[in-house]
Design a protein around this motif. Structure first.
Motif, PDB file in Angstrom:
ATOM      1  N   ASP A 149       0.641  -0.944   0.172  1.00  0.00           N
ATOM      2  CA  ASP A 149       0.155   0.159  -0.668  1.00  0.00           C
ATOM      3  C   ASP A 149       0.410   1.201  -0.079  1.00  0.00           C
ATOM      4  O   ASP A 149       0.038   2.390   0.764  1.00  0.00           O
ATOM      5  N   VAL A 150       2.265   1.355   0.017  1.00  0.00           N
ATOM      6  CA  VAL A 150       2.988   2.933   0.122  1.00  0.00           C
ATOM      7  C   VAL A 150       2.280   2.940  -1.224  1.00  0.00           C
ATOM      8  O   VAL A 150       2.263   4.641  -0.702  1.00  0.00           O
ATOM      9  N   GLY A 151       2.475   2.803  -2.042  1.00  0.00           N
ATOM     10  CA  GLY A 151       2.383   3.837  -3.011  1.00  0.00           C
ATOM     11  C   GLY A 151       0.539   4.440  -3.192  1.00  0.00           C
ATOM     12  O   GLY A 151       0.466   5.635  -3.721  1.00  0.00           O
ATOM     13  N   ARG A 152       0.129   3.472  -2.748  1.00  0.00           N
ATOM     14  CA  ARG A 152      -1.169   3.971  -2.348  1.00  0.00           C
ATOM     15  C   ARG A 152      -1.530   5.405  -1.636  1.00  0.00           C
ATOM     16  O   ARG A 152      -2.129   6.194  -1.416  1.00  0.00           O
ATOM     17  N   ARG A 153      -0.826   4.681  -0.216  1.00  0.00           N
ATOM     18  CA  ARG A 153      -0.760   5.625   0.667  1.00  0.00           C
ATOM     19  C   ARG A 153      -0.010   7.171   0.470  1.00  0.00           C
ATOM     20  O   ARG A 153      -0.468   8.464   1.213  1.00  0.00           O
TER      21      ARG A 153
END
Length: 285
Positions: free
Chosen positions: A188-192
């Motif tokens: 989820d790093v990209g979404r965060r």
């Protein structure tokens, strides 16, 4: 120069750039003379800033802006320029290859700023054409920039002429730096990061959307990787920083952070040690 009343909305700009990309056929002589975009009266959203600090590993609630945060503020204006009809390079496939940042002094979170973004030049590259995009931040009422950056973006295409003197690949690196930490990165790093930066490019959000662009999994934002490294390294108030983006970071995944003196790098763990980001931090005298 063109004056903006508010920061452009990234979603429509990314959509416009995607729709126009198939109609752009850049060549060695590509040029762009668009006007700089200026946004005045800019104030910092402290809630958004706090979310950014948490996502990137900076200590929340510091006295000044993190070194990389003005890039987030200027990115919508950069996209407004690069997604337009007049910009000759297709936005789809445009690769952020490096960034250089100069901060002349600490930037208070309570300040009021003027933001200027412009395309400095296009240059032939052995793999295509490279654009240099400059972002400048001034405190209101001052003529000199207190923060400035130059980002290079590469559009790959066939080259038919020699590119003597053109920008090439980053210099080869010396021996690997000593490992200081290992980071396990969630999917989820990209979404965060996209939620706090506004950059919701599909390659960063989900494996399914990343596969549409040739990636096996989602890819971390390059500016998240360098921000995370600079948060770990630390930066003095007056500083010059430079980073080269060498290989994508797939999500989820594990990377190691290495540093020694003014140099840092983010690389794959183990004997392979493929380098994702390399950079340096130098105090301004």
């Amino acid at each position: 120069m063109s004056t903006l009343r508010t920061a452009p909305s990234l979603g429509p700009l990314l959509a416009r750039g995607a729709l126009l990309s198939p109609f752009k056929r850049p060549g060695p002589g590509a040029a762009f003379d668009g006007e700089p975009l200026v946004l005045s009266g800019l104030r910092i959203d402290v809630d958004r800033l706090a979310r950014y600090e948490r996502v990137c590993g900076f200590t929340p609630g510091g006295d000044g802006l993190p070194l990389t945060y003005p890039h987030v503020l200027g990115f919508p204006s950069a996209m407004a320029l690069m997604s337009g009809r007049a910009f000759p390079l297709p936005l789809l496939g445009l690769v952020h290859t490096s960034i250089g940042i100069t901060r002349h002094r600490a930037l208070p979170t309570t300040g009021t700023y003027e933001l200027t973004v412009y395309v400095d030049h296009l240059a032939p590259h052995r793999r295509g054409t490279q654009a240099s995009v400059v972002t400048e931040l001034r405190e209101t009422g001052e003529s000199a920039a207190v923060w400035e950056s130059t980002s290079t973006y590469l559009a790959r295409h066939r080259t038919t002429t020699a590119t003597t003197g053109a920008p090439q690949e980053p210099d080869p690196l010396p021996a690997p730096l000593p490992v200081l930490d290992e980071w396990r990165l969630g999917g989820d790093v990209g979404r965060r990061y996209g939620a706090v930066s506004g950059d919701r490019n599909p390659i960063h959000l989900h494996p399914l959307t990343a596969r549409l662009f040739g990636f096996p999994r989602a890819v971390a934002h390059g500016m998240w990787t360098v921000a995370r490294c600079l948060a770990a390294h630390g930066t003095p108030p007056a500083v010059l920083a430079h980073a080269d983006f060498r290989a994508p970071v797939l999500l989820p995944g594990t990377v190691v952070y290495a540093a020694d003196g003014d140099r840092f790098e983010l690389r794959r763990p183990g004997d392979d040690g493929r380098i994702h980001v390399s950079g340096r931090v130098e105090a301004l005298r």
